[in-house]
Design a protein around this motif. Structure first.
Motif, PDB file in Angstrom:
ATOM      1  N   ILE A  41      -8.387  42.772 -40.244  1.00  0.00           N
ATOM      2  CA  ILE A  41      -7.034  42.544 -39.727  1.00  0.00           C
ATOM      3  C   ILE A  41      -6.875  43.207 -38.359  1.00  0.00           C
ATOM      4  N   LYS A  61      -7.781  41.573 -30.775  1.00  0.00           N
ATOM      5  CA  LYS A  61      -8.202  40.453 -29.923  1.00  0.00           C
ATOM      6  C   LYS A  61      -7.000  39.786 -29.258  1.00  0.00           C
ATOM      7  N   GLY A  62      -5.848  39.867 -29.939  1.00  0.00           N
ATOM      8  CA  GLY A  62      -4.623  39.302 -29.370  1.00  0.00           C
ATOM      9  C   GLY A  62      -3.875  40.282 -28.493  1.00  0.00           C
ATOM     10  N   HIS A  66      -2.533  36.434 -37.398  1.00  0.00           N
ATOM     11  CA  HIS A  66      -2.814  36.291 -35.964  1.00  0.00           C
ATOM     12  C   HIS A  66      -1.717  35.509 -35.254  1.00  0.00           C
ATOM     13  N   GLU A  67      -0.964  34.678 -36.006  1.00  0.00           N
ATOM     14  CA  GLU A  67       0.165  33.935 -35.439  1.00  0.00           C
ATOM     15  C   GLU A  67       1.490  34.622 -35.758  1.00  0.00           C
ATOM     16  N   ASP A  98      -4.501  35.317 -43.514  1.00  0.00           N
ATOM     17  CA  ASP A  98      -5.030  34.331 -42.557  1.00  0.00           C
ATOM     18  C   ASP A  98      -4.001  33.901 -41.517  1.00  0.00           C
ATOM     19  N   ASN A  99      -2.718  34.204 -41.762  1.00  0.00           N
ATOM     20  CA  ASN A  99      -1.660  33.798 -40.822  1.00  0.00           C
ATOM     21  C   ASN A  99      -1.206  34.918 -39.891  1.00  0.00           C
ATOM     22  N   THR A 105      -8.663  41.358 -35.614  1.00  0.00           N
ATOM     23  CA  THR A 105      -7.952  40.118 -35.282  1.00  0.00           C
ATOM     24  C   THR A 105      -6.772  40.388 -34.362  1.00  0.00           C
ATOM     25  N   LEU A 106      -5.992  41.442 -34.683  1.00  0.00           N
ATOM     26  CA  LEU A 106      -4.822  41.763 -33.870  1.00  0.00           C
ATOM     27  C   LEU A 106      -5.216  42.325 -32.506  1.00  0.00           C
TER      28      LEU A 106
END
Length: 488
Positions: free
Chosen positions: A321, A327-328, A389-390, A386-387, A324-325
């Protein structure tokens, strides 16, 4: 209410101090009137600095650095300027210490007195314009758009962390121009940049206006300001931009050859914001549970808390997690301290004002979800891993927008109009906030109102409509309302 944080309704001043200290932002130092900015508090200032620095450079400004010490004689060259800062200056008189021959420790060596005393920088107009004399010779050298990030000393006796300290951090821009119009436009442009930063990053709505003659910067012809409204109904001057005319060019003989090979004096501006913005951020958004930070300025945007404690499976999921964050571009902290219970951690991170908290336990892993809690509204929801990142970037935008909307609503609810002095006094006594009222334009009336109510004219709004009326104090004719408030 967070443990150890005084309620705002009980004691607003103590609530503010509790937030600053318990959220780990700053503390008093061994030097009277000065503060230690702790890493978390400095992280907020760094985020402010990064965004402001980017905005300055996008408008053509570059950074430089000038000396901390300013010869005393420089201040005497601009009379209004020295009058404005004389009572706040720290002065260096000697350059050496020595051991006392009588065994009383270290003393100042009386034989090491400076030929000319040095003033510890309260602001840099004088040292910078003395330097500009050598840098500016021709119209080709203009405009000169310089900013510096520095510390400043103004000897305050009554201090408050971030809001008013003897030493503070700030940026100060100093620009030189060929014409009056260019300099005036620069001063107005920087006011707009400060207002944009306050609203878009701090989520703090402000009034843009000009200062009265008695409130403007020492040595300026015109001072432009942005004024925010804090939760206790007091105003905060959050940033100022000054049109200096040719005062400093005259004082330091800064001239240039124009395109006709004629010698002309340069036109000047200066502008600045300081660590006082951190205080403004605290008082605009925080609550009785602690600090609330707009996501755009949060050093940590998301904190992940394992429930009930870390495990190999949880650590692996959190790492995925987190990556993923990251990277954003979203900063993430994982609180894997197994000596603290989840409830304690929740309260701690709420106190620190981290915008989003993610809770994750074994049952969440089985369902491939996490619990997401937002700091501003305390609302919680379950989100599929899985959601994230949005979902998280959008939630951060929602929090930022909500904080601005809430602050705008507060300002609107606490902006009032007064037509008589009795009405004016009653508003200040019972409600506070911004008060629009007619003023006859004289410094005598301005000072008398200040003496009787402790309210000052925060600004003459830039978007002020012409409106015939009578001064609330003197009854003399007035053509527009100005903004009064009690202020920090």
């Amino acid at each position: 209410m967070a443990k150890g944080v005084t309620a705002r309704s009980e004691n607003y001043s103590q609530w503010y101090v509790d937030i600053v200290k318990k959220a780990g932002l700053a503390e008093h130092s061994a030097v009277r009137g000065c503060m230690v900015i702790k890493p978390y508090g400095f992280g907020i200032w760094e985020r402010m600095k990064e965004e402001l620095d980017r905005m300055f450079k996008e408008t053509g400004h570059v950074n430089a650095y000038f000396p901390l010490f300013i010869p005393k004689s420089f201040f005497s060259k601009e009379a209004d300027h020295v009058d404005g800062f004389a009572k706040e200056c720290a002065v260096v008189t000697h350059y050496r210490l020595k051991n006392d021959e009588n065994g009383r420790g270290i003393i100042v060596d009386p034989e090491a007195r400076l030929e000319e005393e040095l003033i510890v920088r309260p602001t840099s107009e004088t040292i910078i314009w003395n330097t500009y004399r050598d840098w500016i010779k021709s119209y080709r050298d203009l405009p000169l758009l310089i900013n510096q990030w520095a510390n400043v000393v103004r000897w305050e006796m009554r201090t408050r962390l971030f809001l008013r300290t003897a030493e503070f951090l700030w940026q100060e821009g100093h620009t030189a121009h060929a014409t009056e119009a260019e300099a005036l436009n620069e001063a107005k442009r920087m006011q707009k940049i400060y207002a944009k930063f306050a609203e878009e990053y701090m989520a703090m709505p402000v009034i843009q206006g000009t200062k009265t003659e008695s409130e403007k910067f020492a040595g300026a012809l015109e001072t432009f300001t942005i004024e925010g409204l804090m939760q206790d109904g007091k105003a905060l001057q959050a940033g100022t931009s000054h049109f200096l005319g040719q005062n400093f060019a005259k004082a330091f003989d800064v001239k240039y050859l124009n395109e006709n090979n004629e010698e002309e004096l340069v036109w000047a501006t200066s502008w600045g914001v300081s660590t006082r913005l951190v205080g403004g951020l605290i008082m605009t958004h925080s609550d009785d549970d602690g600090l609330v930070i707009p996501p755009k300025l949060a050093p940590v945007k998301v904190v992940i808390v394992p429930i009930p404690r870390p495990s190999e499976a949880l650590n692996k999921a959190v790492e995925n997690i987190r990556n993923t964050l990251l990277k954003g571009g979203i900063s993430v902290e994982y609180d894997d301290d197994d000596k603290k219970r989840p409830g304690f951690k929740f309260a701690e991170h709420e106190l620190r004002g981290i915008p989003i908290r993610i809770g994750i336990g074994p049952r969440d892993l089985e369902k491939n979800q996490v619990e997401v809690a937002r700091r501003d509204t305390k609302e919680k929801t379950y989100v599929p891993i899985d959601n994230l990142h949005e979902f998280i970037p959008q939630l951060l935008e929602d929090i930022q927008a909500n904080l601005l909307a809430k602050a705008k609503a507060f300002q609107a609810e606490n902006t009032r109009y007064a037509d008589t002095f009795e009405e004016f006094k009653n508003i200040l006594k019972t409600k506070g906030g911004f008060v629009y009222a007619h003023w006859d334009g004289t410094p005598e009336t301005e000072e008398e109102i200040k003496k009787r109510t402790k309210a000052t004219i925060r600004c003459i709004p830039l978007d002020n409509p012409l409106e015939e009326g009578k001064c609330i104090f003197s009854g003399k004719p007035s053509t527009q309302r100005v903004v009064f408030a009690k202020a920090y």
